[in-house]
Design a protein around this motif. Structure first.
Motif: not given
Length: 447
Positions: A184, A208, A211-212, A215-217, A219-221
């Protein structure tokens, strides 16, 4: 006034040339570039290095923060090692017991941040200390995924290379490395994916990054309950001596504690006094779960690495991890005395910090191609760019500055894509610090 230094600009002495040619014939290719820094070191004395042709150089590299006590090392460390040589050099502390290893572990536990009980694993290097940390977090949590940061350097062995993300050359052709690592963005105030000025808006930059992760790791990975740990440097070393905003680590720790994720603090380059604190993470008022150390730990004399970790994370049974030479008697005695000496040097480091901060800040404002100046204690960097507006890295000009400085009798190292790090031995005094800065500015002007 600069001291007399026997240097012929642009020259390479006949003895140095011979040794460099032999090196490239017999020694494996690593990081040497004979056109970049053609320095063949014969001996050292305090903050000075001497090459095989008799030239003298002021050292602002400390052997990549290994020779923090100068050359050949501090007199007290040399004396302690010499006395120990007549008693015991190596005894297998993993099969038998030796008091020297226990003494060092007890000392490291006592100076490490946090009140929880801790233990120590001993190895021979920083990458080995991080390999041990990888095993500890996975077996202790039962989780498999690791988060690390872009720009990070944690070593080059197959576990740690998966964490490292500072230059593609470190990974080139070596895939597959250890799976399960997600990188990240690091909160670099000067250069980050969002174009945020982190000096003016540190909270926005920190938010930021967090949040990355969330919200990205998460939530999506990969779900957070499958993440064992976050590996980080308190200040990125090879990535450019990047100092994050002060609120970053407290906010990161809150996020990790929320999900039971461990924080691993790689202090291999910044630890043991380099930043004015024994551990650089102390600047951020955060207690990590695991700390890795190496480089400066034995005063530059004997290879040693250490992994300090919460006692409840210990290996579940004997044989899960071990090391033959790590923390042997000689290395342990050297490290004990090194820590003792560094504790006495901390006031000197803090005293010299304003000199570097004010000088480098002045250069940043004065020279169009110095985009940033950053650091703490005696760990500093200037970033060389094409111009301040574009922030485009300029490794070519950085190389010219390094060579100019070397020709004038000052040893420096690059880091990141186009930064120059200033890391003199911690024993340096104000006079020699000013001499080094004066030489460097002359090299900058000529570039």
């Amino acid at each position: 006034m600069l001291p007399e230094v026997k240097i012929i600009p642009g020259s390479l002495g006949s003895k140095s040339r011979i040794w460099i040619e032999k090196h490239h014939k017999y020694v494996a290719t690593t990081t040497h570039d004979p056109e970049h820094l053609p320095l063949v070191i014969d001996r050292g004395e305090g903050v000075w290095l001497f090459d095989v042709d008799g030239n003298r150089y002021l050292d602002f590299s400390s052997g990549i923060s290994v020779n923090n006590l100068g050359y050949p090392s501090h007199p007290e460390v040399l004396k302690a090692v010499e006395e120990q040589l007549h008693r015991l050099g190596h005894a297998a502390g993993t099969d038998f017991y030796n008091p020297y290893q226990v003494m060092l572990a007890e000392k490291l536990v006592s100076i490490a941040p946090g009140e929880k009980e801790k233990k120590v694993f001993f190895a021979n290097s920083g990458t080995e200390a991080n390999e041990a940390a990888l095993k500890i977090v996975r077996q202790a949590t039962g989780r498999k995924f690791i988060i690390a940061f872009l720009g990070a350097f944690h070593g080059r062995t197959y576990g740690s290379i998966a964490l490292t993300a500072s230059k593609t050359v470190h990974r080139k052709t070596f895939f597959p490395w250890m799976p399960g690592v997600i990188h990240v963005p690091y909160p670099n105030p000067y250069r980050n994916p969002w174009g945020i000025n982190g000096y003016e808006n540190p909270e926005e930059l920190v938010n930021r990054v967090l949040e990355y992760i969330e919200e990205y790791v998460f939530d999506k990975l990969v779900p957070p309950e499958e993440v064992a740990a976050v590996f980080t440097e308190p200040i990125q070393g090879e990535g450019g001596y990047v100092v994050p905003p002060k609120q970053f680590f407290p906010e990161l720790k809150k996020l990790l504690d929320k999900y039971g994720i461990l924080l691993v603090d790689d202090e291999v380059q910044m630890g043991l006094g380099r930043t004015g604190e024994m551990f650089a993470i102390n600047h951020f008022k955060v207690v990590p779960d695991i700390i890795s150390l190496a480089k400066a730990l034995s005063g530059g004399l004997i290879p040693i690495g250490a992994t300090i970790f919460r006692a409840d994370l210990d290996f579940k049974e004997p044989g899960m991890h071990s090391n033959t030479f790590g923390g042997n008697a000689l290395a342990s005695i050297a490290a004990l005395k090194t820590i003792e000496v560094i504790e006495k040097l901390l006031p000197n480091i803090k005293k010299l910090e304003p000199l570097f901060r004010e000088t480098l800040t002045e250069w940043r404002n004065k020279y169009e191609f110095i985009g940033d100046a950053r650091g703490l204690g005696l760990a500093w960097a200037i970033e060389i760019v094409k111009d301040k507006k574009s922030k485009k890295p300029d490794p070519s000009r950085r190389g010219k500055i390094l060579r100019n400085a070397l020709n004038k009798g000052l040893v420096l190292l690059g880091c990141g894509k186009s930064a120059i790090r200033l890391i003199p031995p911690l024993i340096i005094d104000e006079e020699h610090a000013k001499i080094g800065l004066e030489i460097l500015e002359k090299a900058i002007r000529e570039a």
